[in-house]
Write an enzyme that holds these catalytic residues in place. Structure first.
Site, mmCIF file in Angstrom:
data_model
loop_
_atom_site.group_PDB
_atom_site.id
_atom_site.type_symbol
_atom_site.label_atom_id
_atom_site.label_comp_id
_atom_site.label_asym_id
_atom_site.label_seq_id
_atom_site.Cartn_x
_atom_site.Cartn_y
_atom_site.Cartn_z
ATOM 1 N N GLU A 189 -2.512 -9.680 9.028
ATOM 2 C CA GLU A 189 -1.301 -10.414 8.031
ATOM 3 C C GLU A 189 -0.053 -10.636 8.936
ATOM 4 O O GLU A 189 0.674 -11.497 8.668
ATOM 5 C CB GLU A 189 -1.245 -9.750 6.673
ATOM 6 C CG GLU A 189 -2.318 -9.986 5.688
ATOM 7 C CD GLU A 189 -3.553 -8.774 5.719
ATOM 8 O OE1 GLU A 189 -3.411 -8.083 6.964
ATOM 9 O OE2 GLU A 189 -3.892 -8.688 4.880
ATOM 10 N N ASP A 243 -0.786 -4.684 5.952
ATOM 11 C CA ASP A 243 -1.909 -5.785 5.129
ATOM 12 C C ASP A 243 -1.473 -5.911 3.729
ATOM 13 O O ASP A 243 -0.859 -5.091 3.123
ATOM 14 C CB ASP A 243 -3.331 -5.029 5.399
ATOM 15 C CG ASP A 243 -3.272 -3.615 4.983
ATOM 16 O OD1 ASP A 243 -2.426 -2.995 5.069
ATOM 17 O OD2 ASP A 243 -4.378 -3.425 4.480
ATOM 18 N N GLU A 244 -2.084 -6.958 3.174
ATOM 19 C CA GLU A 244 -2.312 -7.032 1.674
ATOM 20 C C GLU A 244 -0.901 -6.722 1.191
ATOM 21 O O GLU A 244 -0.986 -5.902 0.052
ATOM 22 C CB GLU A 244 -3.331 -6.113 1.025
ATOM 23 C CG GLU A 244 -4.692 -6.443 1.657
ATOM 24 C CD GLU A 244 -5.748 -5.475 1.126
ATOM 25 O OE1 GLU A 244 -6.726 -6.260 0.720
ATOM 26 O OE2 GLU A 244 -5.637 -4.523 1.005
ATOM 27 N N VAL A 245 0.192 -7.490 1.689
ATOM 28 C CA VAL A 245 1.366 -7.292 0.931
ATOM 29 C C VAL A 245 1.540 -8.221 -0.238
ATOM 30 O O VAL A 245 1.409 -9.212 -0.150
ATOM 31 C CB VAL A 245 2.641 -7.455 1.939
ATOM 32 C CG1 VAL A 245 3.954 -7.062 1.124
ATOM 33 C CG2 VAL A 245 2.522 -6.361 3.044
ATOM 34 N N HIS A 266 1.042 -1.110 -0.001
ATOM 35 C CA HIS A 266 0.015 0.068 0.030
ATOM 36 C C HIS A 266 0.876 1.335 0.077
ATOM 37 O O HIS A 266 0.595 2.338 0.487
ATOM 38 C CB HIS A 266 -0.878 -0.099 1.204
ATOM 39 C CG HIS A 266 -2.038 -1.147 1.164
ATOM 40 N ND1 HIS A 266 -3.283 -0.666 0.468
ATOM 41 C CD2 HIS A 266 -2.127 -2.217 1.512
ATOM 42 C CE1 HIS A 266 -4.029 -1.780 0.482
ATOM 43 N NE2 HIS A 266 -3.325 -2.653 1.208
#
EC number: 3.2.1.52
Lengths: 524, 524
Positions: free
Chosen positions: B374, B326-328, B266
């Site tokens: 995460e 998050d969401e890497v 992000h």
């Protein structure tokens, strides 16, 4: 990512400047003529919403620079300086400097817009670095909206427009927004703001679902008790003056105001201020204390309705009155009829007669009725010419086929219930609806007079109406205005993002389409 | 149907009056004492949101009538007239006449609120027809909000309150609202308005997800190029002064500002103003021209992050910093590592080390890290005390069990993603979530420090944030403040309808819950 929006026209500042200079110069005559554009290009279409029929622009940039301002009418124009609709449209759109304007207006300029109004329009904007000339042929200022969408503000503050010519006309004559002021009262300010946004999107009908079960905010001159008792409170009422304000504000934007007084169902609030108007419900032949729809078996009902609709037909100048007729709970009617001296075989008759009597009433007032689709479904005889509005989404194309096969004009709102919300970019679903995608003759297709985006009021009031309506309704606006072939989603995205930012810049709190920003969004 | 809202306190008018009269009278001392209420009743709870622990009201009406106004501090109070937080809270809430106020404040009154702040509070409001006395024990003005909810305005204009006593404290110490200023920039005005609404709902954490892929609006003193290049535009930036304004406005409302600088994913916008900070992605061992997460294998990355987080830890006084995580997209990292001299077995190490290094950095700055779930899932070693925020809705109770079993404190936002919208009354779903409904020891339950309602910004900006957030977030507010047993939906409906109208009356465009109206809604 959303693009930088167009520079907002600084209307108030310019207006003040112009007033100070006293510049109102009537220009020399320029007759109606076809545009002659030196080069043709469509590169600037990305700023337009809804997309016009023909846009020709050249790369030549015309400067609308500070200095003298020319604002006038052609002496040969049928519309003179007395055409207030155009004067107002100019005030709103054209407060630009060094702009010479010549106009040919429809002779009905200052009359109320109607379903038969000619909405075709054209303008030619040409000139050179020192001089810009705009020739407009237009009865409802639609082309001025288009022109305003083609104006850029440079970083220097100068307004510019490409040399351009548009020829335009809507695909459907009825392009509406339904608002519901019964579930939640909407302040006049909110309604006027909605009319502004409608004009920016070339909508031309405000379908005002003004009363319903929950409240009766319409202040009737003949029956003041209806709102005295049936409104949420005495400050949740539309006075005759409020209604006039809305109608006049709409007229100046080429928008018709279509009143809906939904009956015989959806009338619980009517019963509070009008004795015996509702059918008392019975349970095991005893009154249950609750009430059903309008009572069709009392003479007093028809006398009341006749007076009420007489008033409505006077207050609202539009040729159409929407009578509702949806979601009627027949159960209570049947129960009641069982307790009356009417013979059983008269029951269906009483129901049908009720609706027919009202339709005939409206007809006698030289008005045309619009009804929701159930009236077509339930009744055998509809007065010819009655318009049927289709709202049930399931198989709505099939319903369009049936109604038009029976020869009735139809309005589509089934796929456009904008109060139904979901996460993400739902506007594409509204956009890709093809209204005429049903099996039928060309005559049947011709009976589809348009559509409406509906924002019902169960969960909507002044706090959330605007962002929930715009730009989602803009998708419907283009579908109803532009050519059937205008269905390229990628192109629509690009234009709608800009259009949404333009609305934001003009003070309409239209919600975002996707991550990004508008240059001018601080005023929200 | 929505009830008439409470009369809005006419603060500006009263404030002007008070200023004119110069009335600021310090009252005689009144020590901390327990309330002694003559009769007990709970009939007026219908106005309260969130529901306090104990409310006792008597039928005795106290008049807060025009005339003299007493506004002061007890000389024995640890908080004196210098306690600006309380002074401000009084200004906002207590501009009522003939109201004698005595206060015992926490000694940390003017300090920044923290996770360990004592939020328990109490007040006793008693008196007679001529005199009203309010005794407050409170460090964050929470009881003043409660008291203001119990004030009625009579049709005569007189303000009244029942004799009452409340004793209150929150169930969870972390009660947050997440706003996202990267997908869409939110003007400071909108953020301050959100803080107002948060205080009305006793939220105490503004989780400011300030930067993300889409834009970097935070103006860094150390790295000004981050926002110069990474913001949407130079007018879509939060200056140091803007940030201070938000923090200070929040402090006065007992609200912590928790900054989130989400990394290593992000971070696309970070790369625009900071060279080499992102991992170049490779396709078939050739640079693809795109970039992945923060680059973990360059020393310059850690030097940059260290300086940036050093600045952030100074700018934001809160003890916590949210590091995201998050969401890497690991794909790009792996591809890149293949092209570096690092031996394959070092790959996972580089990833882990990257996160650990940042966590250690924050730790060395005497701050505590918060990370998205995460990081707990992906990493073996989390610094003890790191707070884990659970956002994935599926099986989130299971996840709570696991994280708390590993001994980490946890914040819940999984069931409260308010940007996900649907038709109708979805607030009940948020309301009925029981955060501690998972198998675990009392020690594990104790590790749940609270929750957050998140309004992510993909489809939200200043045009629609407020109605989309309120009153839906109010449901979360009560869940996190009130007792576990407060789950009666019918009672909640009644109170929330009034609370929503009260917010509207106070200028928060909270959307309606169901058909109805508020007495004061004209200002929207």
């Amino acid at each position: 990512m959303e693009q930088r929006g167009l520079g907002r026209l600084r209307l108030p500042g310019l207006l003040a400047l112009l007033a100070a200079l006293g510049v109102l110069v009537v220009q020399a005559a320029l007759g109606r003529r076809r545009a002659q554009t030196p080069r043709i290009s469509a590169s600037r279409n990305q700023n337009l919403w809804p997309l016009p029929v023909t846009v020709r622009t050249t790369p030549r940039l015309l400067y609308l620079s500070p200095g003298n301002f020319f604002f006038g009418h052609s002496p040969t124009s049928k519309a003179g300086p007395s055409c207030a609709v155009l004067q107002e449209a100019f005030r709103r759109k054209m407060e630009l400097q060094k702009l010479e304007v010549s106009v040919i207006m429809d002779p009905e300029c200052d009359s109320f817009p109607s379903i038969t109004s000619d909405e075709s329009c054209e303008y030619l904007c040409h000139g050179n670095r020192l001089f810009t000339k705009l020739l407009v042929t237009d009865s409802r200022a639609r082309s001025l909206e288009t022109f305003s969408q083609l104006i850029y503000q440079h970083s220097s503050g100068t307004f510019t427009a490409n040399e351009s010519n548009i020829v335009d006309s809507p695909r459907f004559p009825h392009r509406g927004i339904l608002i519901d002021t019964s579930r939640h009262f909407l302040p006049i300010k909110t309604i006027l703001k909605t009319l502004d946004a409608m004009a920016f999107n070339k909508f031309n009908v405000l379908h005002w679902h003004i009363v319903d079960d929950q409240s009766f905010p319409y202040q009737s001159i003949t029956f003041p008790e209806l709102s005295n008792k049936g409104s949420y409170s005495l400050s949740h009422v539309y006075t005759p003056n409020d209604v006039r304000t809305v109608i006049e504000y709409a007229r100046f934007r080429g928008i018709r105001v279509l009143p809906e007084f939904d009956s015989p169902g959806h009338t619980a609030s009517w019963g509070k201020g009008q004795k015996d108007v509702l059918t008392p419900c019975y349970h095991s032949r005893e009154p249950s204390g609750t009430f059903g729809p309008i009572n069709p078996i009392l003479n007093s009902t028809y006398s009341f309705l006749s007076k009420l609709f007489k008033e409505i037909s006077t207050v609202f100048p539009d040729k159409f009155i929407h009578l509702g007729g949806d979601e009627v709970d027949f159960h209570c009617w049947y129960e009641t009829l069982l307790t009356t001296p009417l013979h059983p075989f008269l029951k269906p008759l009483a129901l049908e007669v009720g609706v027919e009597v009202v339709l005939d009433m409206i007809s006698a007032m030289k008005k045309t009725s619009i009804v929701w689709q159930e009236v077509f479904d339930d009744e055998g005889k509809l007065t010819p010419g009655t318009v049927v509005q289709v709202w049930k989404k399931r198989n709505f194309h099939m319903k369009l086929r049936k109604i038009t096969a029976a020869g009735f004009p139809v309005i589509i709102s089934a796929p456009w219930y904008l109060d139904l919300i979901s996460y993400g970019e739902d506007w594409t679903g509204y956009y890709l609806v093809e209204p005429l995608n049903f099996a039928g003759t060309p005559e049947q297709k011709q009976l589809v007079i348009g559509g409406e985006a509906c924002i019902w009021g169960e969960y909507v009031d002044a706090t959330n109406l605007t962002p929930r309506l715009w730009p989602r309704a803009s998708a419907v606006g283009e579908r109803l205005w532009s050519h059937q072939d205008v269905t390229d989603l990628e192109d629509a995205y690009r234009r709608l993002i800009r259009h949404r930012c333009r609305m934001v810049g003009r003070g309409i709190a239209a919600q975002p389409l996707l991550p990004g920003y508008c240059e001018h969004e601080g005023r929200m």
